[in-house]
Design an enzyme around this catalytic site. Sequence first.
Site, PDB file in Angstrom:
ATOM      1  N   HIS A  51       0.914  -1.277   0.131  1.00 43.51           N
ATOM      2  CA  HIS A  51       0.200   0.009   0.112  1.00 43.51           C
ATOM      3  C   HIS A  51       0.870   1.151   0.043  1.00 43.51           C
ATOM      4  CE1 HIS A  51      -4.110  -1.792   0.183  1.00 43.51           C
ATOM      5  NE2 HIS A  51      -3.646  -2.539   0.920  1.00 43.51           N
ATOM      6  N   ASP A 111       0.064   4.138  -2.651  1.00 43.80           N
ATOM      7  CA  ASP A 111      -0.138   5.521  -2.407  1.00 43.80           C
ATOM      8  C   ASP A 111       0.807   6.480  -3.294  1.00 43.80           C
ATOM      9  OD1 ASP A 111      -2.072   4.859  -0.628  1.00 43.80           O
ATOM     10  OD2 ASP A 111      -0.593   5.261   1.176  1.00 43.80           O
ATOM     11  N   GLU A 165      -8.978   4.877  -6.192  1.00 47.02           N
ATOM     12  CA  GLU A 165      -8.138   5.185  -7.280  1.00 47.02           C
ATOM     13  C   GLU A 165      -8.747   5.887  -8.402  1.00 47.02           C
ATOM     14  OE1 GLU A 165      -9.407   0.892  -8.187  1.00 47.02           O
ATOM     15  OE2 GLU A 165      -9.091   2.065  -6.577  1.00 47.02           O
TER      16      GLU A 165
END
Length: 306
Positions: A187, A191, A218
Site C-alpha cells: 500500500h 499511495d 483510485e
Amino acid sequence: MNVVEMQKVLVADDDAINREVLGELLKPEYTVLLARNGAQTLERAMRHLPDLILLDVMMPDMDGYEVLRRLRDEPQTAHISVIFISGLDRPEDEANGLKMGASDYIVKPFNQTVVMARVALHLQVVRQRRMLERLANIDGLTELANRRRFDEMYSLEWQRARRSGRPLSLALLDIDAFKQFNDRYGHPAGDRALRSVARVAGAAMRRPADLAARYGGEELLLLMPETGALEARKVAEDVREAVAALNIPHEASSVAPLLTVSIGGATFDPAGEEQQSELFEAADAQLYRAKQNGRNQVWWREGGAA
C-alpha cells in the site's frame, strides 16, 4: 508580495475624483479595478472576482444596496467582501448596510490611513478564510480537490453552462488493476503511485476553471468547463499517455507491464435536456466501456444522448 499574488480590490464610485484617489492609494499594495456605476461593478465583479469591493452607496443608475443584493444573489460573487463608502453618516444608514451583508462601512470624506487599515484588515481575513477553505477542500493523499469540492464546483459549472450555452466536459479516470498493484508492491507503493497519477492529472488542468479531484479510492475526476468534446478527449488522451510515460512497473497487471489508466468522459450540450446527474452517469458508462474493451484507453460520449 509577488505581483501574481497581489489581491484584487474593485473600487466602485460614480465620482471620478474619488475613484482616482482610492485607486492611487491602493495601487502600491493591491491590483486595483475601477467601476463608475452599478452595472459596471457587477460586470467586473463577475469577470475578475475581486477579493474586496469598495462600494459607493449613492450611485445614479443603481445604488450600492442594490449592487450588494445582486452580488449576494450570484453564487460566484456571493462570498466577496464589500466595504460601503458613503456620505450617509447616520447610524441607521451604517446599520442598514451592515444588515444587508456589507463587511464594513466608511463615511465620506474618508481618511486615507483609516481606509488602508480597514482594507488591509479585511483582506487578511479573506486570506485566512481561503487558507481554511483550501484545507477543507483538499484530499490529503493526492493534494487534489476532494469530492466535497468537486460536488460544489460541478454544480456551479453546470449552472453556468446552462446559462451561457457553452459546453461542459467531465471525465472519470481509474487506475488499471490497482488492487493487484497494492497486493504486489504494498500500500505505501500504491499511495506513491496514486500521487504520481494525481500530479499528472492536475498538471493537465491548465485553464483557471479546470479541476482535477479525487473521487475515491483510485478514481479521479477531470472537470473541464467551456471545453468541447474534441479538446476534452485530447486532454484525457494526454493524461493517459503521460501516466504510461511515468514507467511505474506493474508486473501484476494483465494490461501492460507498466501502470496504466482507463478514462471515460462525456460532454454536456446545453441545448439538450440532460440533467446534471445524467452527465456523470454518461461519463461513468464510458469508463466502463473503456475497461470492458481492454483498459488503458479513452472512451468519450460527445453529444447529449447516451
